[in-house]
Design a protein around this motif. Structure first.
Motif, short mmCIF file in Angstrom:
data_model
loop_
_atom_site.label_atom_id
_atom_site.label_comp_id
_atom_site.label_asym_id
_atom_site.label_seq_id
_atom_site.Cartn_x
_atom_site.Cartn_y
_atom_site.Cartn_z
N LEU A 120 0.83 -1.20 0.00
CA LEU A 120 0.00 0.00 0.00
C LEU A 120 0.87 1.25 0.00
CD1 LEU A 120 -2.84 1.18 0.02
CD2 LEU A 120 -2.85 0.94 2.51
N GLY A 121 1.95 1.23 0.76
CA GLY A 121 2.89 2.35 0.74
C GLY A 121 3.49 2.56 -0.64
N ASP A 122 3.84 1.46 -1.30
CA ASP A 122 4.39 1.56 -2.65
C ASP A 122 3.37 2.14 -3.63
OD1 ASP A 122 6.77 0.42 -1.77
OD2 ASP A 122 6.30 -1.58 -2.54
N VAL A 123 2.12 1.72 -3.50
CA VAL A 123 1.08 2.24 -4.38
C VAL A 123 0.85 3.73 -4.11
CG1 VAL A 123 -1.41 2.12 -4.90
CG2 VAL A 123 -0.03 0.04 -4.85
N TYR A 124 0.80 4.10 -2.84
CA TYR A 124 0.66 5.52 -2.51
C TYR A 124 1.81 6.33 -3.10
CZ TYR A 124 -3.07 4.76 1.01
OH TYR A 124 -4.22 4.45 1.67
N ALA A 125 3.02 5.80 -3.01
CA ALA A 125 4.19 6.50 -3.57
C ALA A 125 4.06 6.64 -5.08
CB ALA A 125 5.47 5.76 -3.20
N ALA A 128 1.50 9.28 -5.75
CA ALA A 128 2.09 10.60 -5.47
C ALA A 128 3.01 11.02 -6.60
CB ALA A 128 2.85 10.57 -4.14
N SER A 129 3.81 10.10 -7.09
CA SER A 129 4.71 10.40 -8.20
C SER A 129 3.93 10.87 -9.42
CB SER A 129 5.54 9.15 -8.53
OG SER A 129 6.38 9.39 -9.63
N GLN A 130 2.82 10.21 -9.70
CA GLN A 130 2.00 10.62 -10.84
C GLN A 130 1.41 12.01 -10.64
OE1 GLN A 130 -0.83 7.37 -11.14
NE2 GLN A 130 0.53 6.16 -12.45
N SER A 131 1.00 12.32 -9.42
CA SER A 131 0.44 13.65 -9.15
C SER A 131 1.51 14.73 -9.27
CB SER A 131 -0.17 13.69 -7.74
OG SER A 131 -1.36 12.95 -7.71
N TYR A 132 2.71 14.46 -8.76
CA TYR A 132 3.78 15.44 -8.88
C TYR A 132 4.19 15.63 -10.34
CZ TYR A 132 4.29 15.21 -3.81
OH TYR A 132 4.07 15.26 -2.46
N ALA A 133 4.20 14.54 -11.11
CA ALA A 133 4.53 14.65 -12.53
C ALA A 133 3.49 15.50 -13.26
CB ALA A 133 4.64 13.26 -13.16
N LYS A 148 10.46 16.43 -5.56
CA LYS A 148 9.63 15.32 -5.11
C LYS A 148 9.56 14.21 -6.15
CE LYS A 148 6.96 18.29 -2.07
NZ LYS A 148 5.71 19.00 -1.85
N VAL A 149 9.46 14.59 -7.42
CA VAL A 149 9.45 13.59 -8.50
C VAL A 149 10.76 12.81 -8.49
CG1 VAL A 149 9.51 13.28 -11.01
CG2 VAL A 149 7.77 14.73 -9.98
#
Length: 171
Positions: A120-125, A128-133, A148-149
């Motif tokens: 779940l932590g990996d999925v959240y990360a 998050a990466s997609q949102s920052y991108a 952050k990316v």
């Protein structure tokens, strides 16, 4: 009567062990055949159906694995492992929202399920990466989003594509 009940339990354990060993040996066709023979007699057995899902996953039959694990979550919604493995399949297809939902269910069912929490932590990360991108697409001069990316890319880099953002449960 007690002896026959013990024998039946031992026979089931042997079948599970045999299928598991065939999976570990990469003998997926044999594992699937053995699982199917077992399931012909006990079609509702959740453990053997789960192992069948693992066979499909390991042999690259993702659609069959998703169908098998989805059916398990419908018929046995109290079992966290099918949700975890389903999430791994969704993550491997970049379907992170579906993976998140499945993993949230797995940890709700078993709050001590360490693998599901890690996944779940990996999925959240990854989310998050997609949102920052996306933020960088909209505002390329945002230094915080750039940092952050980069940090998330470094954190997620060691994972193989097959694992994408989730580790399936072995059993």
């Amino acid at each position: 009567m007690c002896t026959s009940a013990l024998f039946a339990a031992a026979a089931h354990a042997d079948d599970y062990g045999d299928v598991s060993q065939l999976i570990r040996s990469g003998k997926y066709a044999e594992a699937l055949a053995k699982a199917d023979v077992y399931l012909a007699a006990k079609p509702k057995d959740p453990q053997m159906r789960f192992l069948k899902g693992v066979v499909f996953t390991e042999s690259g039959k993702t659609d069959d694995a998703i169908a098998t694990l989805s059916a398990l979550t419908q018929e046995f919604p109290e079992l966290p492992e099918p949700y975890n493995n389903l999430a791994a399949l969704y993550a491997s297809q970049n379907q992170y929202d579906k993976a998140r939902t499945a993993l949230e269910m797995a940890v709700k069912l078993n709050p001590a399920y360490a693998t599901a929490h890690e996944n779940l932590g990996d999925v959240y990360a990854k989310l998050a990466s997609q949102s920052y991108a996306k933020s960088l697409q909209l505002n390329p001069n945002n230094p915080q989003a750039t940092q952050k990316v980069a940090a998330l890319r470094d954190m997620l880099a060691p994972q193989t594509k097959a694992k994408a953002a989730a580790k399936p449960a072995a059993k």
